[in-house]
Design a protein around this motif. Sequence first.
Motif: not given
Length: 424
Positions: A112-136
């Motif tokens: 469960s801890h592995f899934f939380k830390e490595r496999c599943y990204l919360p929507q807020s963090l996912l949005n930040q990563l996508l924004k970083m990629y799009q604004e590159s």
Amino acid sequence: MSQILLDRLEINNFRSIRGTLTAPLNANTVLIHGENGAGKTSLLSAIELALRGGIEFLDLADKDYRRQLLHRGAATGRVMLETVGLDRRNRFETNITPQGATTVAKLDDGLSHFFKERCYLPQSLLNQLLKMYQESGADAESPLAAFVSELLGLKRLDAIELGLAPVDDIRNLRKAAGRLSQFEAEKTRLDRDIANNRKVLEAMSKTIAAAVAQLNQVLTPIGVTVEEPIDDIGRYRPLLNDAADSRAAAAARDHRAQLQATLRHLNQGSATASSNEAALARAHVSAGAALAAWEAANKPAADQILDRVTRVLSQSSLPRAYGEFFAPAMRELIALEKTAQERLDQATADAARAGKIVEERDVAERNLRTIDEEFSKLAANSGSLGSALAEIAAFIVDDVCPVCERDFSQMNKGSLSLEGIGRG
């Protein structure tokens, strides 16, 4: 334990999802799309609830969130997720009631801890990563953009988008032209440099305007105004050497000396007041008479000088008393004269340099005209020179010169007749 994969998700009356929804997940890439409120976030939250028995981002917002997981109006709900590759269990389930959520089976704490830390990204963090990629933008091959693309597996998605985009899409051009990203980055840098240079130029213009305004503020009380741009600053120099101002300053020094002598006399009388009141009274009367006589003779001129200096130093707070006025006023005037002198010296040097440049230009123009005249003379004489050579060439029949009768065959420089023909 082999590679763990999500296989199938079944949702019933969970959050915004009404009824039963079955989502196959057994593919390398699964795209979930829909309008706002369609249930995209609910589907991701259902995966986390089935595997971990809770939803972290809701727990951070409201500890009693489990009472709000059931779809409105429904009696019961359920979330079931099947996986492939786990050793002991590949089916996880959570039942939902109006009172909350009950976990039937979930991952153990380590997974469960592995899934939380490595496999599943919360929507807020996912949005930040996508924004970083799009604004590159133009720097799509930067280490940061490459990291986000590798982390989220965006290369396949980019390939799909590029396949649907027009041929002249900028992203296709970046891949076809390897150095396009470098040129775009260089253009961005040059645009930034141009903007910075414009700011510096504007700041310099403001500084010059402020200096002219300050100079006018200093010179206005004496009736002088400097216009911008300054063409001939030397014409303002005589104003600083006004003999009338020098005489007024000398008169002010004399008046100050008289006042100081009177004050010293008064101070001396004060020191002996206790022992000789009569002498003090006489000294006071004498000083008063001397002051009255001085005022009768010099006060109009002194007041005129004081008013004139006050107008020149309008920005300074000077005392009105004669004894306290002179020293600070002289310091201010000396500093003001020094500043004006420095500015006039600099302007004079600039004007002299400009004069030298004009003189050098005049000399160059005269030289150019002389060269043009010489070329004209050469062009005019070339015709007569050619005619003379043609006449001489008619008399050359062997290696003996018809003018000087010299035998050119003895000079080992070729035939005179051939040379003459070549010249003709």
